[in-house]
Every structure is written in structure tokens, then in C-alpha cells.
Design a protein around this motif. Structure first.
Motif: not given
Ligand SMILES: NC(=O)c1ccc[n+]([C@@H]2O[C@H](COP(=O)([O-])OP(=O)(O)OC[C@H]3O[C@@H](n4cnc5c(N)ncnc54)[C@H](OP(=O)(O)O)[C@@H]3O)[C@@H](O)[C@H]2O)c1
Length: 330
Positions: A46, A50, A72, A75, A103, A121, A230, A234
Motif C-alpha cells: 500500500r 516502503k 495495493l 482496505a 493487520a 484487510v 508461526g 515482525t
Molecule cells: N508475525 C507473526 O507472528 C504472524 C503469525 C501468524 C500469522 N502472521 C501473518 O503473516 C502475514 C505477514 O505479517 P507480518 O508478521 O510480516 O506483519 P507485518 O510486518 O505487519 O507485515 C504485514 C504486511 O501487510 C501489509 N498491510 C497491512 N495492511 C495492509 C493493507 N490495507 N493493504 C495492503 N497491505 C497491508 C503491511 O504494510 P505496511 O508496512 O504498509 O503496514 C505489511 O507489508 C500477515 O498475514 C499476518 O497476519 C504473522
């Protein structure tokens, strides 16, 4: 089942789209590994700045400059459609689509058209993107003789989906456009319950997509899977503000690195194991949420696995998406 590492170059020459690939998250490491394997990688973010930073990082670390940034915002369904329109042409092939973006939110808030933003989202937007991109995945599969698993769709869910309350919300009869949006008292917004429920619904919808793809000859060769990365260090917990900052050492000590979190996702993208390439509707991850290890099949919640739930959610999502021409026409 083995680790993903051995199959790195199996993606050479393929077009891979990774949503939410901005710096600090799992998506960037997925994109980096795909680029290292020789793929053309599209970063769907988005934030343009970044995405550009992520692209510079990937190019510098892999030497592969076939990295594109496209906007993209999940939201906004209009943004999802605009993004997908970029892959509409008859020559546009997408071999791998990783719906990684997600998110969590501290408070109740609404996205486009007034829908609760956790739902929009994590569930509604990704499902819309998956539906709109299926023709591009189908063209990629066709270009490979519709060989099983020659195109892949991967939805990144969470083991927290086990705590989702989709079944209860469906039983409450909220089967119309207010589904998952009618939170009676917004001051009682529960971050984890909303997130778990959105991921449970996203998982159920992905399994429903897998069933629909499997029964449609035009989508032969597309494998559809869910993955749990897992517990990964992040930016996902940033909604917690100061507590997130203070907990940084704990996260560093106790959770997976981002590259480790990317491993199950890459496994679903690249593995030729029969349960990944030849089957569809799988769910993969590591048995320990906190440590890297062999990637194996996981069991999703009973609700997510229930085809009745999947069909009802699909109807709700379809109504909220509105007309989805490509899926319906092709
Ligand atoms: N970290 C964990 O422990 C964990 C565990 C289970 C599942 N997950 C899943 O893993 C996936 C990646 O998450 P992550 O841990 O890497 O978290 P993250 O660092 O917060 O990355 C999430 C990504 O999603 C993007 N995003 C958020 N809102 C968005 C929107 N409206 N439109 C487009 N992109 C959007 C963020 O963009 P911005 O940088 O612009 O915000 C970021 O690039 C997610 O689906 C999360 O639910 C993570």
C-alpha cells in the motif's frame, strides 16, 4: 515432508506476486527468496516508498533486478480491483500469488464502505484479490500444460484462527452485508478475537476456493493452500504501541526470524511434495510456533474445514465484493 530450502531455483522465470512485502515483515523475506531463485517478483504494497525500499533491498541482496512495485491497499476493494486489472491482459501470467498482507488493530475502525477493517484487510480484500487473479493464474497453469501445482495461490493465515468465532457469528444469523461488521459495542472491540475470526474466515474461504478451483476444468493445475508462519518477529504487533517497543528483546529471543517465518510460505510456493503440488486445499506450517523446523501439514479449526461454513462465507464475501467479472465470465 522436508524444508523449502532445496527448491529455490524452481521459480526461475516465473512471475510471483507477494502482497504486504514491505520492510520488516515476512512478505519481504518471501519475495527475497523468490527473487534469489530467479523469479520476476511483484511487490504489492500500500505504500510506494516502503515497496521501493523493499525492492532496493532485494535487488542489492540477490542481484536480481526483475523486481516491480505496484500499489495495493486491501482496505479498498477499488484498489484491489485496480491492482488485479494490471494482470488482466491475455499475455499476463501469474505463476504464484502469495496473499501475505495482514493487520491487527487496537480499536474498532472502518475501512472503505464502512466495513470493520480487520475483516476487510485480512479476509474480504485478500479473497477478492484471489478471485480476480484466478484467470492470470489459470493462464500460467495453461502455459505449463496445466500440470498439477504449476500455478499456486497461498493465503497466509495464523494458528490463532483456531480461536475464531465464525461459527457463532454465522449461527447468530448475520448472513447479509452486515456480517462481521455488526459489533454491538465498539468500545468492547477485542483485537485478538477479531483477528482470529478474520483469519479463520480467510482460511475457510481459501479452502472453499480450493474446492471451487478443483471442480472447475478452466482452473486445472492451480494449487490453493493456506500457510501459518508461526510466531515471527515482525511489525504485526505495532498496534500495541509502547508495549510492542518494550517487548522487542523478548520477541527477538523467543520468536522466529522473518526468514524462518517465510519458510512454510516458500514451501507452499515451491515444493514438489505430492501434498503440495498434486493436492489442493492444504494447510502447512511448523509444529512449533516459535522455532524453525520441518514444514508439515497442520490441522485447521473444525469451522475452517467445514464445507458448509465455507459455502456460506463465500456467498457473503461474493455479496460484499459485488460483481467479480473475470471469475464469473472465464
Ligand atoms: N508475525 C507473526 O507472528 C504472524 C503469525 C501468524 C500469522 N502472521 C501473518 O503473516 C502475514 C505477514 O505479517 P507480518 O508478521 O510480516 O506483519 P507485518 O510486518 O505487519 O507485515 C504485514 C504486511 O501487510 C501489509 N498491510 C497491512 N495492511 C495492509 C493493507 N490495507 N493493504 C495492503 N497491505 C497491508 C503491511 O504494510 P505496511 O508496512 O504498509 O503496514 C505489511 O507489508 C500477515 O498475514 C499476518 O497476519 C504473522
Amino acid at each position: 515432508m522436508g524444508r523449502a530450502d532445496g527448491d529455490e531455483t524452481s521459480v526461475a522465470g516465473k512471475t510471483c506476486v507477494v502482497t504486504g512485502a514491505s520492510p520488516g515483515g515476512i512478505g519481504l523475506e518471501v519475495a527475497r527468496a523468490l527473487a534469489r531463485g530467479g523469479a520476476r517478483v511483484v511487490l504489492a504494497c500500500r505504500s510506494r516508498s516502503k515497496a521501493a525500499a523493499a525492492a532496493r533491498d532485494i535487488i542489492a541482496s540477490t542481484g536480481n533486478d526483475n523486481v516491480e512495485c505496484r500499489t495495493l491497499d486491501l482496505a479498498s476493494l477499488a484498489s484491489v480491483r485496480e491492482f488485479a486489472d494490471g494482470f488482466n491482459g491475455p499475455e499476463e501470467l501469474v505463476d504464484i500469488l502469495v496473499n501475505n498482507a495482514g493487520a491487527m488493530f487496537k480499536e474498532y475502525g472502518v475501512a472503505e464502505q464502512g466495513r470493520e477493517r480487520t475483516w476487510q484487510v485480512n479476509t474480504l480484500g485478500p479473497t477478492y484479490l484471489a478471485r480476480l487473479m484466478m484467470p492470470a493464474l489459470a493462464r500460467a497453469a495453461a502455459a505449463n500444460g496445466n500440470a498439477p501445482g504449476s500455478a499456486r495461490y497461498v493465503y497466509v493465515t495464523s494458528k490463532l484462527e483456531l480461536k475464531g468465532v465464525v461459527a457463532g457469528e454465522l449461527r447468530s444469523g448475520a448472513s447479509d452485508l452486515r456480517m462481521f461488521n455488526a459489533i454491538a459495542d465498539v468500545t468492547k472491540f477485542d483485537t485478538f478475537k477479531r483477528y482470529a475470526t478474520a483469519k479463520q474466515a480467510g482460511t475457510a474461504l481459501t479452502f472453499e476456493l480450493a474446492r471451487r478451483v478443483k471442480s472447475a476444468p478452466k482452473f486445472a493445475g492451480i494449487a490453493v493452500h493456506c500457510v501459518s508462519p508461526g510466531m515471527v518477529n515482525t511489525n504485526l504487533g505495532r498496534f500495541a504501541g509502547a508495549a510492542f517497543v518494550l517487548a522487542a528483546p523478548l520477541r527477538w529471543a523467543l520468536t522466529k526470524t522473518r526468514a524462518q517465518g517465510a519458510e512454510p510460505v516458500l514451501f507452499a510456493c515451491r515444493s514438489n511434495a505430492p501434498e503440495v503440488a498434486n493436492e489442493t486445499g492444504g494447510y502447512f506450517g511448523t509444529s512449533s510456533s516459535f522455532k524453525s523446523g520441518p514444514v508439515a501439514g497442520l490441522e485447521a479449526s473444525e469451522t475452517a474445514r467445514d464445507p458448509g461454513v465455507g459455502a456460506r462465507l463465500w456467498a457473503i464475501a461474493e455479496a460484499q465484493h459485488g460483481a467479480c467479472g473475470e471469475w464469473d465470465r472465464s
